[in-house]
Design a protein around this motif. Structure first.
Motif, PDB file in Angstrom:
ATOM      1  N   ALA A 205       0.872  -1.359   0.113  1.00  0.00           N
ATOM      2  CA  ALA A 205      -0.008   0.062   0.017  1.00  0.00           C
ATOM      3  C   ALA A 205       1.006   1.210   0.042  1.00  0.00           C
ATOM      4  CB  ALA A 205      -0.981  -0.144   1.107  1.00  0.00           C
ATOM      5  N   THR A 206       1.958   1.139   0.715  1.00  0.00           N
ATOM      6  CA  THR A 206       2.882   2.422   0.984  1.00  0.00           C
ATOM      7  C   THR A 206       3.601   2.660  -0.686  1.00  0.00           C
ATOM      8  OG1 THR A 206       3.308   2.046   3.161  1.00  0.00           O
ATOM      9  CG2 THR A 206       5.015   3.400   1.891  1.00  0.00           C
TER      10      THR A 206
ATOM     11  N   ALA B  25       2.436   1.553  -3.537  1.00  0.00           N
ATOM     12  CA  ALA B  25       1.442   2.056  -4.682  1.00  0.00           C
ATOM     13  C   ALA B  25       1.269   3.506  -4.202  1.00  0.00           C
ATOM     14  CB  ALA B  25       0.121   1.278  -4.350  1.00  0.00           C
ATOM     15  N   SER B  26       1.108   4.099  -3.021  1.00  0.00           N
ATOM     16  CA  SER B  26       1.070   5.518  -2.916  1.00  0.00           C
ATOM     17  C   SER B  26       2.160   6.309  -3.704  1.00  0.00           C
ATOM     18  CB  SER B  26       1.104   5.838  -1.285  1.00  0.00           C
ATOM     19  OG  SER B  26       2.372   5.770  -1.081  1.00  0.00           O
ATOM     20  N   GLY B  27       3.245   5.867  -3.983  1.00  0.00           N
ATOM     21  CA  GLY B  27       4.278   6.585  -4.675  1.00  0.00           C
ATOM     22  C   GLY B  27       4.255   6.390  -6.264  1.00  0.00           C
TER      23      GLY B  27
ATOM     24  N   SER C  41      -2.894   6.375  -8.410  1.00  0.00           N
ATOM     25  CA  SER C  41      -3.163   7.246  -7.395  1.00  0.00           C
ATOM     26  C   SER C  41      -4.682   6.957  -7.047  1.00  0.00           C
ATOM     27  CB  SER C  41      -3.037   8.816  -7.880  1.00  0.00           C
ATOM     28  OG  SER C  41      -3.566   9.177  -8.854  1.00  0.00           O
TER      29      SER C  41
ATOM     30  N   VAL D  12      -5.113   4.277  -4.614  1.00  0.00           N
ATOM     31  CA  VAL D  12      -4.587   4.603  -3.111  1.00  0.00           C
ATOM     32  C   VAL D  12      -5.813   5.350  -2.519  1.00  0.00           C
ATOM     33  CG1 VAL D  12      -3.027   5.985  -2.089  1.00  0.00           C
ATOM     34  CG2 VAL D  12      -2.135   4.714  -3.854  1.00  0.00           C
ATOM     35  N   THR D  13      -6.351   5.958  -3.309  1.00  0.00           N
ATOM     36  CA  THR D  13      -7.570   6.801  -2.397  1.00  0.00           C
ATOM     37  C   THR D  13      -8.605   5.835  -2.153  1.00  0.00           C
ATOM     38  OG1 THR D  13      -7.055   8.818  -4.052  1.00  0.00           O
ATOM     39  CG2 THR D  13      -9.496   8.478  -3.027  1.00  0.00           C
TER      40      THR D  13
ATOM     41  N   LYS E  12      -7.679   3.585   0.822  1.00  0.00           N
ATOM     42  CA  LYS E  12      -7.651   4.456   2.148  1.00  0.00           C
ATOM     43  C   LYS E  12      -8.990   4.481   2.478  1.00  0.00           C
ATOM     44  CE  LYS E  12      -3.391   7.219   1.328  1.00  0.00           C
ATOM     45  NZ  LYS E  12      -2.821   8.607   1.022  1.00  0.00           N
TER      46      LYS E  12
ATOM     47  N   VAL F 114      -5.351  -0.045   4.387  1.00  0.00           N
ATOM     48  CA  VAL F 114      -3.863   0.160   4.216  1.00  0.00           C
ATOM     49  C   VAL F 114      -3.093  -0.655   5.044  1.00  0.00           C
ATOM     50  CG1 VAL F 114      -2.147   1.934   4.660  1.00  0.00           C
ATOM     51  CG2 VAL F 114      -4.230   2.687   3.544  1.00  0.00           C
TER      52      VAL F 114
ATOM     53  N   ASN G  18      -0.540  -3.676   4.143  1.00  0.00           N
ATOM     54  CA  ASN G  18       0.755  -3.493   4.234  1.00  0.00           C
ATOM     55  C   ASN G  18       1.509  -4.689   5.403  1.00  0.00           C
ATOM     56  OD1 ASN G  18       1.555  -1.268   2.905  1.00  0.00           O
ATOM     57  ND2 ASN G  18       1.271   0.196   4.512  1.00  0.00           N
TER      58      ASN G  18
ATOM     59  N   ASN H 239      -5.245   4.468 -12.940  1.00  0.00           N
ATOM     60  CA  ASN H 239      -6.242   5.547 -12.681  1.00  0.00           C
ATOM     61  C   ASN H 239      -7.121   5.519 -14.183  1.00  0.00           C
ATOM     62  OD1 ASN H 239      -4.806   6.348 -10.556  1.00  0.00           O
ATOM     63  ND2 ASN H 239      -3.330   7.964 -11.731  1.00  0.00           N
TER      64      ASN H 239
END
Length: 217
Positions: A87-88, A90-92, A97, A100-101, A104, A109, A113, A125
């Protein structure tokens, strides 16, 4: 009596000659190195047959991989993603994006993780963009439905490309089928294509796909 002694002597001579001949062969093999060279081809030919499989299992593939940052210092690069949980990671990644939204909003998350080895089919996206905005907003606001959809994209175990084709049970409970081989795979009933495959994170193998998968139930 003399005939018997002569026969015994002859047999002894022949036996001794045979032993000497065998010793001579062994000595010749040692001196010329034929014994060592005969074994070497078997060992050296084994390595190339293993190398392609190992290399394939480690390499990212697919046209979407070109959109991933190449600077190792970038949080979305393959190198950086490999150091952190999924999850971390993917956030980068700039392709993920919206995913990730959604993760959350579903409160997944920490679960992702802390998972001990999973495979994640991660919609881009653009994949979420295929869903009408009103429908997407409705799903994002419905935690139960959102959780069902997202966990349908997760399979226990870190599947390599060699393991990917087949039917796999998801964390949501339904099964998802992957078809294809090599660097060409489709996922689920809608045949979502893998656009960037075999992305490594600390606890997952990620296959980025171009459509959102929908569970049957």
């Amino acid at each position: 009596m003399r005939a018997t002694k002569f026969t015994a002597l002859a047999a002894t001579t022949v036996f001794a000659f045979s032993i000497a001949a065998c010793g001579s062969d062994a000595d010749d093999g040692t001196a010329t190195g034929t014994g060592a060279t005969a074994a070497a081809p078997t060992m050296t030919t084994a390595a190339p047959s293993m190398a392609p499989s190992m290399a394939t299992d480690m390499v990212n593939f697919g046209p979407g991989c070109s959109a991933v940052p190449t600077d190792p210092a970038n949080a979305g690069s393959f190198e950086s993603m490999g150091k952190v949980p999924v999850a971390t990671a993917a956030s980068g990644n700039p392709l993920l994006s919206t995913l990730v939204t959604a993760v959350k909003k579903a409160g997944l998350v920490d679960s992702l993780n802390s998972a001990d080895g999973v495979t994640v089919f991660a919609p881009t996206n653009d994949a979420f963009g295929k869903i009408p905005k009103a429908d997407l907003d409705k799903v994002l606001a419905d935690k139960k439905t959102l959780t069902s959809i997202l966990t349908y994209h997760v399979v226990p175990g870190k599947l390599t490309p060699a393991d990917l084709a087949g039917t796999h049970k998801t964390l949501q409970g339904d099964e998802v089928t992957v078809t294809g081989s090599g660097e060409d795979f489709q996922v689920g009933a809608d045949k979502a294509s893998v656009v960037c495959g075999n992305v490594q994170t600390a606890n997952a193998n990620v296959y980025i796909i171009d459509s959102v998968l929908m569970p049957k139930s």
